[in-house]
Design a protein around this motif. Sequence first.
Motif, mmCIF file in Angstrom:
data_model
loop_
_atom_site.group_PDB
_atom_site.id
_atom_site.type_symbol
_atom_site.label_atom_id
_atom_site.label_comp_id
_atom_site.label_asym_id
_atom_site.label_seq_id
_atom_site.Cartn_x
_atom_site.Cartn_y
_atom_site.Cartn_z
ATOM 1 N N TRP A 1 14.951 35.051 -1.580
ATOM 2 C CA TRP A 1 13.825 34.733 -2.455
ATOM 3 C C TRP A 1 12.761 35.833 -2.486
ATOM 4 C CZ3 TRP A 1 13.938 31.797 -6.402
ATOM 5 C CH2 TRP A 1 14.768 30.691 -6.440
ATOM 6 N N PRO A 2 12.410 36.471 -1.380
ATOM 7 C CA PRO A 2 11.457 37.580 -1.485
ATOM 8 C C PRO A 2 12.006 38.753 -2.305
ATOM 9 C CG PRO A 2 11.490 36.771 0.754
ATOM 10 C CD PRO A 2 12.603 36.077 0.022
ATOM 11 N N LEU A 3 13.321 38.939 -2.282
ATOM 12 C CA LEU A 3 13.904 39.982 -3.142
ATOM 13 C C LEU A 3 13.710 39.633 -4.615
ATOM 14 C CD1 LEU A 3 17.229 40.738 -1.238
ATOM 15 C CD2 LEU A 3 15.157 42.125 -1.324
ATOM 16 N N PHE A 4 13.849 38.359 -4.944
ATOM 17 C CA PHE A 4 13.586 37.937 -6.316
ATOM 18 C C PHE A 4 12.133 38.196 -6.702
ATOM 19 C CE2 PHE A 4 17.125 34.530 -6.070
ATOM 20 C CZ PHE A 4 18.075 35.490 -6.354
ATOM 21 N N ALA A 5 11.206 37.923 -5.784
ATOM 22 C CA ALA A 5 9.789 38.180 -6.058
ATOM 23 C C ALA A 5 9.566 39.667 -6.295
ATOM 24 C CB ALA A 5 8.927 37.687 -4.900
ATOM 25 N N LEU B 1 2.067 35.259 -15.655
ATOM 26 C CA LEU B 1 3.460 34.843 -15.479
ATOM 27 C C LEU B 1 4.095 35.576 -14.303
ATOM 28 C CD1 LEU B 1 5.996 33.321 -16.506
ATOM 29 C CD2 LEU B 1 6.465 35.352 -17.883
ATOM 30 N N VAL B 2 3.861 36.870 -14.192
ATOM 31 C CA VAL B 2 4.430 37.655 -13.099
ATOM 32 C C VAL B 2 3.890 37.159 -11.756
ATOM 33 C CG1 VAL B 2 4.478 39.956 -12.063
ATOM 34 C CG2 VAL B 2 4.928 39.678 -14.491
ATOM 35 N N ILE B 3 2.587 36.912 -11.696
ATOM 36 C CA ILE B 3 1.980 36.451 -10.444
ATOM 37 C C ILE B 3 2.520 35.082 -10.052
ATOM 38 C CG2 ILE B 3 -0.200 35.692 -9.416
ATOM 39 C CD1 ILE B 3 -1.561 37.971 -10.983
ATOM 40 N N VAL B 4 2.597 34.165 -11.003
ATOM 41 C CA VAL B 4 3.104 32.822 -10.709
ATOM 42 C C VAL B 4 4.566 32.878 -10.273
ATOM 43 C CG1 VAL B 4 3.680 30.594 -11.769
ATOM 44 C CG2 VAL B 4 1.432 31.622 -12.150
ATOM 45 N N ALA B 5 5.363 33.672 -10.967
ATOM 46 C CA ALA B 5 6.783 33.763 -10.622
ATOM 47 C C ALA B 5 6.966 34.383 -9.238
ATOM 48 C CB ALA B 5 7.532 34.579 -11.673
#
Length: 132
Positions: free
Chosen positions: A55-59, A20-24
């Motif tokens: 978006w990279p901050l969200f990742a 889940l973490v990788i996909v998100a």
Amino acid sequence: MPASPQPDRPAHSRPALIALVIVAALACLALGWWQWERFESSSGTGQNLGYALQWPLFAGFVVFAYFRFVRLERDDEEAAEAEPRPSAAREIPAGILPERPTAARDDDPELAAYNSYLAELNRPATPDRSAG
């Protein structure tokens, strides 16, 4: 024959959570790339640039939250092994919770008269036979 319960896995070895973490994180990075491409197009705006940076901050937050979760769960397991928690409920100390509000008393004579009128209307039409 009932199956024996599986022991709880530590958080850092749960494959579904890791997936889940990788996909998100990958989805967030892909959305950031998409917004960057939109920004560089002829119809791109500053809003697209903001999203491309957001978006990279969200990742990064997804990955940070996973590692924080693992650390907190590991600390909780170590604390449980070191000192067993009491199972009895504990009383909440006085002064922690806010006091319950009390209803304001209104000594308005018109309101009192109206309430007595409503109480009189609510009384049964026939007299009570048990009192007598």
